[in-house]
Design an enzyme around this catalytic site. Sequence first.
Site, PDB file in Angstrom:
ATOM      1  CB  SER A 181     -26.795  31.666 -14.115  1.00  0.00           C
ATOM      2  OG  SER A 181     -28.359  31.754 -14.224  1.00  0.00           O
TER       3      SER A 181
ATOM      4  CD  GLU B   7      19.366 -14.744  -1.280  1.00  0.00           C
ATOM      5  OE1 GLU B   7      18.820 -15.410  -1.778  1.00  0.00           O
ATOM      6  OE2 GLU B   7      18.212 -14.713  -0.561  1.00  0.00           O
TER       7      GLU B   7
END
Length: 742
Positions: free
Chosen positions: A431, A92
């Site tokens: 239960s 770059e």
Amino acid sequence: MAQVKAKKVNSKFRNPLITIAVVLFVLFTCFMIYVIQGLPAVEELENPKPMLASNVYSIDGELIGQFFRENRIKISIKKINRSVINALVATEDTKFYSHWGVDIDRFVKAMVKTAFGNRQGASTITQQLAKNIYGLKDYNESSFATVVRKVREWITAVQIEKKYTKNEILEMYLNQSYFGNGAYGIEMAAKTYFSKNADALTIPEAAVLVGLLKSSVNYDPVRKYNNALQRRNLILSRLYETDYISEKKYREYRLMPIKVNVERIKRKFKSELAPHFIEYIRQQMEVWTQEHNLDLYEDGLSIYTTLDSRMQKIANKAVETHLNTFQPEFDKFWNWEKYPEVLNGIVVKYIKEREDYRKADNEAERQRIMMKYKHNPEYIESIKRLGKTIEVGFVAIDVKKGEIRAMVGGRDYSFGLGLNHATQIRRQPGSSFKPIVYLTALDNGLYPAYPILNSPFNYKGWSPRNFEGDAGGYMTLREGLKHSKNIIAARLVYEGYAHLGEIGKNARRLGIKSKLDLVPAISLGTGEVSPLELTTVYASIANKGIHIEPISILKIEDKSGILLEQFNTSSEEAISEETAYIITDMLATCINEGTGAGARSRYNFRRPAGGKTGTTNDYADAWFMGFTPQIAAGVWVGFDDRRITFTGSYGQGARAAMPIWAIFMHDVYEEMDLPLEDFKMPANGNVVYYDFCSESIYGGNPRPYSSDCGSVLTDIINIKDVPGGESSRINKSNTFVADTLN
């Protein structure tokens, strides 16, 4: 005369030139003012604020989730592999270390090439940083806007170079840049594509990631592999040309294939391990960040949670293992042809949730969409599959700390903002609620050997029956709980041993926040609660009666690691230690000999534990709640649509829910090597072993053992509840509980 005329001519030409110059100067000044007004403020240059993801960590240090608008983890340049920097500079900006923000020579060459039809970029790394970090580029910009942006980039790049060192610029650039697939910054890119940290990247991997900076779409290694390969090899050649790698390495690297984590890329990582827990954290953090004027999605918070990634993996596996075999069993029995109204209701519900239906302009359009999908066989089949999907809610809590260690909120692991079945549903626990009724009776002077008549009764039309249909004779509390007899639990309320108000008060103290209808049927678990609430109840029992409010967040730090808040648990005594130990011992019997015995026989879980099954009417909901001295865990299994239920006894808690609990507990203790720990009697000596005359128990008139008794029944009892206040029959052998736990 000629000279005078010449002066007049010169004056004639000079005035327009001056005017033009003035106009150009004014235009240039206006242009520069316009340019400067769009530049970032000095404060922004000194303190650039990229949007940072907030990271969520498990208690064992794993990154388990994130919240972000831009998925980013900021790291120091010291933690970035040098090969990334070399590839970036070589590709770059080869003059990065020598220019002052703008490469004039490169700019001029690029302009000449562009003029001859060979378009080239000339932005330096610093200019690209200026564009990225300060948002200087707009999409679909005009030619004029492009010129303005370039000038602003130049000015900002020079300012950045004056303010920061080259390494600082590289660090900001690599933390700011977008690498595609939701990954912002080099660290997140390394994790997303290669499942590693940025400091562990290889040279070929670094070249792939740098290649994405040119175009994360055109060089995507998953969707456009060949493009990505060519771009990577071009970058490798630049590394070779700039002497960062040898010719031998270049030839070796360029032949390597690109291997990326395809599955992770497709999921666009938010949380793979515990999506429902992460959403539970998000809901809490939304409130917290608003109170503290912070942004959960941009401020880079570190959120340290109670979840243990090892336990979570085991929980996920337990759910998957059981339901992968249990779902087909249900599918065999479920027939949509028997429930056409239910199917139609589900189809209509899903169609109304579709985006095209919700965005329809008028009722006629909505009806058209409705009929379109109702008559689409493939769509109907997909809804049938969704409708009969067995859902699950699972949560595990550290008994002594109240910290949530694992959570599974459903079958959907692509979970977004949907239903968390561990925290957000309210269902009848059946239960599995009975221990609250029993411990209330224990508080009122009963004991495990106390006899209750196992005979039906009728109270204002309410006449509960046992699941097996049996009745007759007396049964001890321990036996009633062990075999989950409805009549025994109901009689505790009916006969006044457990008052409704006391049951409600104990439920709240132990951890249930949902409003309960305090009617006699609550003895059978008709009040609706969440799995998290009921698991908290069992954790409180296991913690010697001390309720600790469950927490999921330990501390929050800002992006710099500064502590913002630390969270501590709050605790209070919910029930006495004596009552907690006695009900624990009774629940241990349920696992060793009762409805939960399959955890021992089928899943080989041998650690000291207590637990209880739960099954509701018509097999709509299946539960299992249980604990060891270290971990409490709860499971709910059922369906989102309450009209869909299990069709037979295979939908009982012992078969539908308990296996998940047992697999989880077995594997946690096997894989994590937790120390052996047993439940301990209260040190104050208030719980003792007591010898009863066995026939007196089953005759409904308990009395101490004496020589005229045919047999002895030994059980534990709170010393204050010894019949007649006698203590001579206290048995100090400790044999009963030893047999129960082993």
